[in-house]
Design a protein around this motif. Structure first.
Motif, PDB file in Angstrom:
ATOM      1  N   ASP A  31      -4.663   8.558   7.830  1.00  0.00           N
ATOM      2  CA  ASP A  31      -4.931   9.221   6.550  1.00  0.00           C
ATOM      3  C   ASP A  31      -6.365   9.727   6.458  1.00  0.00           C
ATOM      4  O   ASP A  31      -6.647  10.683   5.740  1.00  0.00           O
TER       5      ASP A  31
ATOM      6  N   ASP B  21      -0.006  -0.658   8.095  1.00  0.00           N
ATOM      7  CA  ASP B  21      -0.943  -0.240   7.049  1.00  0.00           C
ATOM      8  C   ASP B  21      -2.260   0.223   7.656  1.00  0.00           C
ATOM      9  O   ASP B  21      -2.831   1.243   7.246  1.00  0.00           O
TER      10      ASP B  21
ATOM     11  N   ARG C 216      -0.689   4.081  -3.139  1.00  0.00           N
ATOM     12  CA  ARG C 216      -0.740   5.184  -2.167  1.00  0.00           C
ATOM     13  C   ARG C 216      -1.565   6.345  -2.721  1.00  0.00           C
ATOM     14  O   ARG C 216      -2.415   6.911  -2.026  1.00  0.00           O
ATOM     15  N   SER C 217      -1.341   6.670  -3.985  1.00  0.00           N
ATOM     16  CA  SER C 217      -2.112   7.743  -4.617  1.00  0.00           C
ATOM     17  C   SER C 217      -3.597   7.393  -4.679  1.00  0.00           C
ATOM     18  O   SER C 217      -4.461   8.237  -4.428  1.00  0.00           O
TER      19      SER C 217
ATOM     20  N   ALA D 272       3.883  -5.204   9.271  1.00  0.00           N
ATOM     21  CA  ALA D 272       3.627  -4.285   8.156  1.00  0.00           C
ATOM     22  C   ALA D 272       2.132  -4.097   7.959  1.00  0.00           C
ATOM     23  O   ALA D 272       1.666  -2.991   7.640  1.00  0.00           O
TER      24      ALA D 272
ATOM     25  N   SER E 265      -5.296   5.390  -2.685  1.00  0.00           N
ATOM     26  CA  SER E 265      -5.868   5.454  -1.342  1.00  0.00           C
ATOM     27  C   SER E 265      -6.228   6.885  -0.962  1.00  0.00           C
ATOM     28  O   SER E 265      -7.346   7.169  -0.521  1.00  0.00           O
TER      29      SER E 265
ATOM     30  N   ARG F  78      -1.881   3.552   9.367  1.00  0.00           N
ATOM     31  CA  ARG F  78      -1.754   4.621   8.385  1.00  0.00           C
ATOM     32  C   ARG F  78      -3.111   4.933   7.737  1.00  0.00           C
ATOM     33  O   ARG F  78      -3.434   6.090   7.481  1.00  0.00           O
ATOM     34  N   GLU F  79      -3.907   3.898   7.478  1.00  0.00           N
ATOM     35  CA  GLU F  79      -5.232   4.142   6.904  1.00  0.00           C
ATOM     36  C   GLU F  79      -6.081   5.009   7.828  1.00  0.00           C
ATOM     37  O   GLU F  79      -6.773   5.930   7.375  1.00  0.00           O
TER      38      GLU F  79
ATOM     39  N   LEU G 140       0.815  -1.220   0.000  1.00  0.00           N
ATOM     40  CA  LEU G 140       0.000   0.000   0.000  1.00  0.00           C
ATOM     41  C   LEU G 140       0.847   1.269   0.000  1.00  0.00           C
ATOM     42  O   LEU G 140       0.319   2.352  -0.235  1.00  0.00           O
ATOM     43  N   GLN G 141       2.148   1.147   0.246  1.00  0.00           N
ATOM     44  CA  GLN G 141       3.020   2.312   0.205  1.00  0.00           C
ATOM     45  C   GLN G 141       3.588   2.570  -1.182  1.00  0.00           C
ATOM     46  O   GLN G 141       4.216   3.608  -1.401  1.00  0.00           O
ATOM     47  N   CYS G 142       3.390   1.647  -2.121  1.00  0.00           N
ATOM     48  CA  CYS G 142       3.942   1.865  -3.467  1.00  0.00           C
ATOM     49  C   CYS G 142       3.143   2.947  -4.187  1.00  0.00           C
ATOM     50  O   CYS G 142       1.986   3.210  -3.885  1.00  0.00           O
ATOM     51  N   SER G 143       3.784   3.547  -5.170  1.00  0.00           N
ATOM     52  CA  SER G 143       3.321   4.758  -5.853  1.00  0.00           C
ATOM     53  C   SER G 143       1.825   4.810  -6.153  1.00  0.00           C
ATOM     54  O   SER G 143       1.083   5.614  -5.580  1.00  0.00           O
TER      55      SER G 143
END
Length: 517
Positions: free
Chosen positions: A354, A347, A304-305, A343, A307, A350-351, A298-301
């Protein structure tokens, strides 16, 4: 070609057991007459839309710019759907439903597509189970004896994910004409489940997959409205959370919400399906390839965008943004927690930070951990008032991730795909491999990464420079097929040989593979 299941009842044996009631037949006939032509037309339009994306026309829809700039909101969530902190998604077997409705999750989502075998008998059995689960009248017999039933005072919401609009139901075909699996599922759900669910929960709550455009969302909204009229239910009784699982769907997220309007319950997303769709659209030989499946987190480009984009869209339009499902299994030994489990917790934290209003998990034993992560950052029942101000471009939603290609990931995907193909023969819709639970989207992503690595000039193992070629793939598939099932009964070993053949045909074919389930 249909896969025979010699140890299960045959289609002929089950004809009487799963005959549709006259009321369901009448409803299905009406839905087919009203919505089938539109469904077929929309599926044809998909091809033209995909061609534009493949040619590099990546943009939000220009003709709906005014709609995106206007100030509008979808219908507010009903009181019974305000809190969605953690929702558990799974299959529709007796054990799945009983376990799910007895957890501490806010909702249990019975997935009739990604986590359910797609053969006619499995679908029919799932619907029978759902009818009883809706009335909290379902039990199963565990292997160690006894009987476990749904707690009659359970407050867990039962939600259902019907099969997507592109799928057809052939078991109950009208003559030579297959019927829409979506219409089939909804006809049964509204007849068998909706009365109990509306009385207990105040509505019929769905998760909808594979909605790729404003026009497709309009088709769904029309279907929901027709069902509400048929059953004399108030508008908005049916609410759908759309699972964004394609690039076109992400680019038209606001348009999809606008069309669903009274029937919207917000948006979520499926990272594996989204990555698989990215490969289907962008796979020229010189195009960048996906890295190891395990590194597409979920942190990849682009994820992430996606989300952040969905949180912004949902809260601007007054509906829930639900985080991505986690397929990591809990540790067998609590004092030996693996890195991927940590990890997953990161996630979920972070969700919540965010601005998501809830998240999805796939294993019952991860519910409490996910709840704890959301409790730390979301003291209220939701975060609808939180407005993100990120500037997410259309290009951000398709920016491919970077990373290594390893032999370990290559072998891992082959093992998972072989297990999925073999277990599907036994009526199972999911696979456990490598400490993770895998569904249909996971299989689709694995197949497409393997296919892309084989067909791209950039399909090279990072550490050694080894080219991923047909001979290597063939050797690994045959080797793993023999190792994985060596101690299984002869019937399963025969399935493994067939699975190896099917897997090689899919990976080595000229076309982007579609999972054969």
């Amino acid at each position: 070609m249909p896969i025979p299941r010699t140890h299960l009842k045959t289609e002929a044996d089950l004809t009487q057991e799963r005959s549709l009631s006259p009321g369901v037949r009448s409803l299905l006939h009406a839905l087919q007459g009203s919505f089938e032509a539109g469904r077929q037309a929309l599926l044809r339009v998909r091809q033209a839309s995909n061609m534009g994306l493949k040619e590099g026309v990546i943009s939000f829809r220009p003709e709906t710019t005014a709609l995106r700039k206007r100030d509008w909101k979808v219908a507010p969530p009903p009181e019974s759907l305000l809190e969605r902190r953690v929702e558990l998604i799974g299959g529709a077997s007796r054990q799945d439903l009983v376990t799910g409705l007895n957890t501490g999750a806010r909702s249990y989502i019975a997935d009739l597509w990604d986590l359910c075998a797609g053969d006619g008998w499995s679908v029919w059995r799932a619907h029978r189970n759902l009818g009883r689960a809706a009335r909290l009248d379902l039990a199963y017999l565990p292997t160690d004896g006894g009987r476990i039933r749904i707690n009659p005072s359970s407050t867990v919401r039962l939600m259902v994910s019907p099969r997507p609009m592109a799928v057809e139901e052939t078991t109950h075909a009208r003559g030579a004409e297959a019927v829409s699996a979506t219409c089939f599922d909804l006809a049964l759900l509204m007849t068998d489940c909706a009365p109990a669910l509306v009385e207990r929960l105040g509505g019929m709550y769905l998760y909808v997959r594979d909605v790729r455009s404003q026009e497709e969302a309009r088709w769904w909204a029309g279907l929901f409205h027709a069902l509400e009229e048929r059953f004399s239910l108030p508008t908005g009784t049916i609410r759908a959370t759309v699972m964004v699982d394609s690039v076109p769907g992400a680019l038209q997220a606001e348009e999809i919400l606008f069309e669903l309007a009274q029937h919207s319950a917000g948006l979520s997303f499926d990272p594996q399906a989204y990555a698989a769709d990215h490969i289907a659209l962008f796979h020229d030989r010189g195009h960048a390839v996906m890295p190891d499946r395990e590194s597409i987190g979920l942190q990849c480009s682009f994820l992430r965008s996606l989300s952040l984009h969905l949180i912004g869209v949902c809260h601007r339009r007054g509906c829930h943004a639900i985080g991505a499902p986690s397929f990591v299994l809990p540790p067998l030994e609590p004092d030996r927690v693996k890195a991927d489990y940590l990890a997953m917790l990161a996630d979920k934290e972070r969700e919540a930070v965010d601005g998501h209003d809830g998240t999805l998990v796939v294993h019952p034993d991860t519910v409490n951990a996910a709840v704890m992560e959301f409790n730390k950052s979301m003291p209220r029942s939701h975060q609808l008032e939180f407005q993100r101000t990120d500037t997410i471009s259309a290009g951000d939603l398709v920016l491919p991730p970077t990373g290594e290609i390893t032999v370990e990931s290559l072998v891992g995907m082959i093992r998972m795909a072989l297990r999925a193909l073999v277990q599907h023969r036994t009526g199972k819709g999911r696979v456990i491999q490598g400490g993770r639970l895998h569904d249909r989207s996971s299989l689709r992503l694995a197949l497409r990464i393997l296919w892309q690595w084989l067909h791209s000039e950039k399909g090279v193992v990072t550490a050694t420079g080894l080219e991923i070629h047909a001979e290597l793939i063939g050797y690994l598939v045959r080797k793993e097929s023999g190792k994985l099932f060596v101690q299984e009964p002869p019937e399963i070993q025969a399935y493994a040989g067939d699975a190896a053949d099917r897997l090689l045909a899919l990976i080595m074919g000229d076309e982007v593979p579609v999972e054969p389930l």
